[in-house]
Design a protein around this motif. Structure first.
Motif, mmCIF file in Angstrom:
data_model
loop_
_atom_site.group_PDB
_atom_site.id
_atom_site.type_symbol
_atom_site.label_atom_id
_atom_site.label_comp_id
_atom_site.label_asym_id
_atom_site.label_seq_id
_atom_site.Cartn_x
_atom_site.Cartn_y
_atom_site.Cartn_z
ATOM 1 N N GLY A 336 1.398 1.521 8.298
ATOM 2 C CA GLY A 336 2.731 0.990 8.512
ATOM 3 C C GLY A 336 2.795 -0.108 9.554
ATOM 4 N N GLY A 337 3.864 -0.917 9.466
ATOM 5 C CA GLY A 337 4.040 -2.054 10.341
ATOM 6 C C GLY A 337 4.242 -1.686 11.800
ATOM 7 N N ASP A 338 4.910 -0.555 12.057
ATOM 8 C CA ASP A 338 5.132 -0.157 13.445
ATOM 9 C C ASP A 338 3.811 0.076 14.174
ATOM 10 O OD1 ASP A 338 7.850 -0.338 13.105
ATOM 11 O OD2 ASP A 338 8.205 1.829 12.959
ATOM 12 N N ALA A 339 2.888 0.761 13.505
ATOM 13 C CA ALA A 339 1.582 1.015 14.116
ATOM 14 C C ALA A 339 0.824 -0.285 14.335
ATOM 15 C CB ALA A 339 0.770 1.959 13.226
ATOM 16 N N LEU A 340 0.946 -1.232 13.397
ATOM 17 C CA LEU A 340 0.270 -2.522 13.532
ATOM 18 C C LEU A 340 0.875 -3.324 14.697
ATOM 19 C CD1 LEU A 340 -1.782 -4.565 12.524
ATOM 20 C CD2 LEU A 340 -0.093 -5.365 10.865
ATOM 21 N N ALA A 341 2.206 -3.318 14.816
ATOM 22 C CA ALA A 341 2.858 -4.032 15.915
ATOM 23 C C ALA A 341 2.419 -3.466 17.261
ATOM 24 C CB ALA A 341 4.378 -3.935 15.767
ATOM 25 N N LYS A 342 2.266 -2.158 17.326
ATOM 26 C CA LYS A 342 1.815 -1.522 18.562
ATOM 27 C C LYS A 342 0.403 -1.973 18.905
ATOM 28 C CE LYS A 342 1.286 3.021 20.740
ATOM 29 N NZ LYS A 342 1.427 4.502 20.553
ATOM 30 N N GLU A 343 -0.474 -2.104 17.907
ATOM 31 C CA GLU A 343 -1.836 -2.575 18.136
ATOM 32 C C GLU A 343 -1.825 -3.986 18.741
ATOM 33 O OE1 GLU A 343 -6.129 -3.074 17.831
ATOM 34 O OE2 GLU A 343 -4.766 -1.381 18.113
ATOM 35 N N PHE A 344 -0.917 -4.828 18.258
ATOM 36 C CA PHE A 344 -0.813 -6.188 18.769
ATOM 37 C C PHE A 344 -0.141 -6.230 20.140
ATOM 38 C CE2 PHE A 344 -1.891 -7.588 14.547
ATOM 39 C CZ PHE A 344 -2.333 -8.887 14.689
ATOM 40 N N GLY A 345 0.632 -5.207 20.433
ATOM 41 C CA GLY A 345 1.403 -5.225 21.679
ATOM 42 C C GLY A 345 2.635 -6.092 21.580
ATOM 43 N N ILE A 346 3.210 -6.179 20.365
ATOM 44 C CA ILE A 346 4.419 -6.961 20.146
ATOM 45 C C ILE A 346 5.494 -6.067 19.556
ATOM 46 C CG2 ILE A 346 3.119 -9.109 19.817
ATOM 47 C CD1 ILE A 346 3.455 -8.782 16.812
ATOM 48 N N SER A 347 6.697 -6.568 19.478
ATOM 49 C CA SER A 347 7.797 -5.779 18.932
ATOM 50 C C SER A 347 7.728 -5.741 17.411
ATOM 51 C CB SER A 347 9.139 -6.375 19.352
ATOM 52 O OG SER A 347 9.336 -7.634 18.724
ATOM 53 N N PRO A 348 8.239 -4.676 16.789
ATOM 54 C CA PRO A 348 8.309 -4.637 15.328
ATOM 55 C C PRO A 348 9.064 -5.845 14.764
ATOM 56 C CG PRO A 348 8.708 -2.457 16.213
ATOM 57 C CD PRO A 348 8.670 -3.396 17.389
ATOM 58 N N ALA A 349 10.098 -6.295 15.488
ATOM 59 C CA ALA A 349 10.869 -7.445 15.007
ATOM 60 C C ALA A 349 10.010 -8.704 14.919
ATOM 61 C CB ALA A 349 12.064 -7.684 15.933
ATOM 62 N N ALA A 350 9.117 -8.893 15.886
ATOM 63 C CA ALA A 350 8.257 -10.079 15.887
ATOM 64 C C ALA A 350 7.305 -10.059 14.697
ATOM 65 C CB ALA A 350 7.482 -10.150 17.196
ATOM 66 N N LEU A 351 6.738 -8.879 14.388
ATOM 67 C CA LEU A 351 5.829 -8.777 13.250
ATOM 68 C C LEU A 351 6.578 -8.945 11.938
ATOM 69 C CD1 LEU A 351 2.901 -8.303 12.423
ATOM 70 C CD2 LEU A 351 3.382 -5.855 12.322
ATOM 71 N N GLY A 376 0.492 -13.300 -3.045
ATOM 72 C CA GLY A 376 1.693 -12.466 -3.109
ATOM 73 C C GLY A 376 2.321 -12.236 -1.750
ATOM 74 N N GLU A 377 3.514 -11.648 -1.768
ATOM 75 C CA GLU A 377 4.278 -11.415 -0.551
ATOM 76 C C GLU A 377 3.793 -10.157 0.183
ATOM 77 O OE1 GLU A 377 8.501 -11.607 -1.145
ATOM 78 O OE2 GLU A 377 8.348 -13.231 -2.607
ATOM 79 N N TRP A 378 4.175 -10.079 1.455
ATOM 80 C CA TRP A 378 3.776 -8.968 2.307
ATOM 81 C C TRP A 378 4.958 -8.047 2.578
ATOM 82 C CZ3 TRP A 378 -0.644 -8.767 6.139
ATOM 83 C CH2 TRP A 378 -1.761 -9.465 5.638
ATOM 84 N N LYS A 379 4.686 -6.747 2.670
ATOM 85 C CA LYS A 379 5.687 -5.749 3.011
ATOM 86 C C LYS A 379 5.376 -5.162 4.386
ATOM 87 C CE LYS A 379 4.940 -3.076 -0.446
ATOM 88 N NZ LYS A 379 5.074 -1.907 -1.354
ATOM 89 N N TYR A 380 6.424 -4.893 5.151
ATOM 90 C CA TYR A 380 6.243 -4.270 6.462
ATOM 91 C C TYR A 380 5.861 -2.804 6.298
ATOM 92 C CZ TYR A 380 7.255 -3.130 11.361
ATOM 93 O OH TYR A 380 7.163 -2.718 12.680
ATOM 94 N N ASP A 381 6.438 -2.179 5.278
ATOM 95 C CA ASP A 381 6.138 -0.774 4.991
ATOM 96 C C ASP A 381 4.920 -0.712 4.069
ATOM 97 O OD1 ASP A 381 6.201 1.946 4.717
ATOM 98 O OD2 ASP A 381 7.878 1.976 3.283
ATOM 99 N N ASP A 382 3.751 -0.864 4.644
ATOM 100 C CA ASP A 382 2.494 -0.926 3.893
ATOM 101 C C ASP A 382 1.397 -0.393 4.813
ATOM 102 O OD1 ASP A 382 0.599 -1.519 1.966
ATOM 103 O OD2 ASP A 382 1.049 -3.665 1.867
ATOM 104 N N TYR A 383 0.168 -0.317 4.321
ATOM 105 C CA TYR A 383 -0.946 -0.005 5.215
ATOM 106 C C TYR A 383 -1.751 -1.281 5.436
ATOM 107 C CZ TYR A 383 -4.281 0.222 1.265
ATOM 108 O OH TYR A 383 -5.074 -0.067 0.176
ATOM 109 N N PHE A 384 -2.478 -1.333 6.550
ATOM 110 C CA PHE A 384 -3.170 -2.556 6.945
ATOM 111 C C PHE A 384 -4.562 -2.239 7.491
ATOM 112 C CE2 PHE A 384 1.374 -2.976 7.600
ATOM 113 C CZ PHE A 384 1.684 -4.140 6.916
ATOM 114 N N ASN A 385 -5.516 -3.103 7.168
ATOM 115 C CA ASN A 385 -6.853 -3.036 7.748
ATOM 116 C C ASN A 385 -7.027 -4.251 8.657
ATOM 117 O OD1 ASN A 385 -8.491 -0.703 6.746
ATOM 118 N ND2 ASN A 385 -7.776 -1.499 4.775
ATOM 119 N N VAL A 386 -7.475 -3.998 9.891
ATOM 120 C CA VAL A 386 -7.441 -5.034 10.922
ATOM 121 C C VAL A 386 -8.760 -5.083 11.698
ATOM 122 C CG1 VAL A 386 -6.203 -5.882 12.949
ATOM 123 C CG2 VAL A 386 -4.961 -4.625 11.166
#
Length: 583
Positions: A336-351, A376-386
């Motif tokens: 999910g996007g919230d976990a990814l935003a936390k990894e970056f140290g930014i707000s969910p809104a910024a991501l 294709g387009e990106w969804k915030y509610d998805d899983y991510f590999n980083v």
């Protein structure tokens, strides 16, 4: 036909050897590693080809002329047109040859940076460099057992000198094996690779690109410019030696961020839609631009670290790579996007804004960074590999000057008789920047060209070489006159014996016992219920020591089976099997 000496057991050398055999020749292959394959086994994106059957099946309207233009543009007009025509014009035939002769699956075709069409071929489940190289390697090793009078392989053999006759023709090599210097005679094909791990005293990197000296590398420690130095010592001309490619996406291991050797994040990860984001979670470059361009933009960007992010569809499209990197601790998965935003140290809104801005670009097909191809387009509610990225020394475009027949050129502009080069050891093919997917292609295409040229040369000059060499070649001439006498002599190599059968042992160990053997000088791993002591095999592993050390004292089954055929252990490391895991 007399033997041709192939120096180097990577994909270029193997392709040359198989081509020589197809032309009726005999092969002596010398490789300084204990396990053949070289950097070719690490190639993860695929092999380029224009006008292939796989492209036709997928409706991709590509041809060698378009591929030529793409390569010419990437090379910044510094590569030679005649060599580019060979590379691109024979690319489709090279891919078809691999499929037809070795039964390889190269049915998936993707677009990498700098390509106007999808043309980078790979199979469905495994890494293409390893699959392509292993297929050729195993076939050649089988032939060394079944046809030792035609194929001889010597590993851990370091060529120390090229031998020339009074006319200036190359007639053989001196090599060191088992602490002794031996000689072998015949025309020579150099396929020793590049110099992107050349940190020796006479380093070509230090001489031609000293400002890159401190960068990490993706290359194995065997890539020290051996072939270039050997040939230049006998008058060969070097070309473009300052043209060293810095790849933008080396994987940073969070546990060893300063490690000198890095694993490469395959360009295919960006080809399937991966995005490069800075520490603020923002894009800053067209991810599919040329490697040197992307590297430059990474250096310009001050918001580090730079991360490569794959969304769910991209991760699924290249699932094997993601599993491989995650297994090695080089990539993390976030739900999910919230976990990814936390990894970056930014707000969910910024991501979210980054994704929304990118989706607008996808819809409009207009990117301020110049990107033209989208997945294709990106969804915030998805899983991510980083993964965290860093630029790394990757490929050396410079090397020995060759002509369109893979003949090595001397400083007066003439071919050196009896000396050929193929793969990364040769320069002038890729100019200032190599396109992704053209490394394996260059190995196969010029491996085949050098094999053809060496076979033709040998047919024309064998008798002359034997006469000129006189008594020094007397013993060899006698052997060449009769293929029924396979006895070894000081000028020939002993055939590789059949792979021994794995140890039969009643040893049984608990995983707790296995876990105790987790050091470099005492390392066990488990694969498919078998316990392996890989301590002595560690320095010979083509993927480097670190790939095994990550699984020291652990079960490596999933990672091993992801990359290897089951017969790899009984063929290449049967003595490593010491028992089984206790149920």
């Amino acid at each position: 036909m007399a033997q041709t000496i192939v120096v180097g057991g990577g994909l270029a050398g193997l392709s040359a050897a198989h081509t020589l055999l197809e032309r009726g020749g005999n092969v002596l292959l010398l490789d300084k590693q204990g396990f053949m394959g070289g950097n070719s086994t690490k190639a993860t994106s695929g092999i380029n080809g224009a006008g292939t059957q796989s492209q036709q099946d997928l409706g991709i309207p590509d041809n060698s002329k378009i591929f030529f233009d793409d390569t010419k543009k990437s090379a910044r007009d510094l590569a030679r047109d005649d060599l580019i025509r060979v590379l691109t014009g024979r690319s489709g035939d090279a891919v078809n040859w691999l499929q037809d002769k070795f039964g390889l699956d190269l049915s998936k075709v993707s677009r990498l940076g700098g390509h106007t069409h999808p043309r980078t071929h790979r199979g469905d489940a495994q890494f293409p460099g390893m699959v392509i190289t292993y297929a050729q390697m195993e076939r050649l090793e089988d032939l060394a057992v079944s046809n030792p009078e035609r194929v001889k392989i010597i590993k851990k053999a370091r060529v120390s000198k090229l031998l020339k006759d009074e006319s200036g023709a190359v007639i053989g090599v001196d090599y060191v094996h088992g602490g002794k210097t031996e000689s072998a005679y015949g025309p020579v094909i150099l396929a020793t690779g590049g110099y992107a791990a050349d940190f020796t005293e006479d380093s070509l990197i230090k001489k031609y690109r000293p400002e890159l000296w401190d960068l990490p590398t993706t290359n194995g420690d065997h890539c020290t410019g051996d072939g270039q130095k050997l040939a230049m010592a006998v008058g060969a001309s070097g070309i473009d030696l300052e043209k060293v490619q810095v790849h933008p996406t080396g994987l940073v291991d969070p546990k060893e961020p300063d490690a000198k050797v890095k694993f490469l994040a395959a360009e295919a990860l960006r080809g399937v839609g991966g995005l490069l984001l800075d520490s603020k979670g923002q894009r800053f470059v067209d991810e599919l631009q040329h490697r040197d361009y992307v590297t430059g933009k990474m250096w310009e960007n001050k918001n580090h670290p730079i991360r490569l992010v794959l969304n769910g569809p991209a991760s699924k499209d290249i699932e094997w790579h993601c599993k491989h990197y995650v297994g090695r601790g080089l990539m993390k998965r976030f739900e999910g996007g919230d976990a990814l935003a936390k990894e970056f140290g930014i707000s969910p809104a910024a991501l979210k804004k980054t994704f929304e801005d990118y989706n607008q670009i996808v819809r409009a097909k207009k990117d301020p960074f110049g990107k033209k191809f989208f997945q294709g387009e990106w969804k915030y509610d998805d899983y991510f590999n980083v993964s965290i990225m860093t630029p790394v020394l990757h490929y050396t475009m410079g090397g020995l000057e060759i002509d369109a027949e893979s003949r090595v050129i001397d400083k007066s502009g003439k071919p050196i008789p009896g000396l050929f080069a193929a793969g990364e050891v040769a320069g002038g093919v890729h100019g200032a920047n190599r396109l992704g997917g053209s490394s394996l292609l260059g190995c196969v295409v010029f491996g085949r060209v050098s094999g053809d040229s060496a076979a033709a040369y040998l047919l024309q000059t064998t008798s002359a070489i034997v006469q000129k060499a006189g008594g020094r070649l007397g013993a060899l001439a006698g052997q060449l006159a009769s293929s029924s006498s396979p006895a070894a002599s000081p000028t020939t190599a002993v055939a590789t014996p059949a792979a021994p059968v794995g140890k039969t042992t009643s040893g049984a160990y608990t995983m707790e016992e296995v876990a105790k053997h987790n050091k470099k000088d005492d390392i066990w791993v488990v694969v498919d219920g078998q316990v392996l002591d890989v301590t002595t095999f560690l320095p010979d592993h083509p993927g480097g020591e670190k790939a095994i050390l990550l699984y020291a004292g652990r079960d490596a089954t999933e990672e091993f089976n992801m990359l290897h055929d089951p017969k790899v252990i009984p063929r290449y490391a049967p003595e490593a099997v010491i028992g089984k895991v206790k149920p």
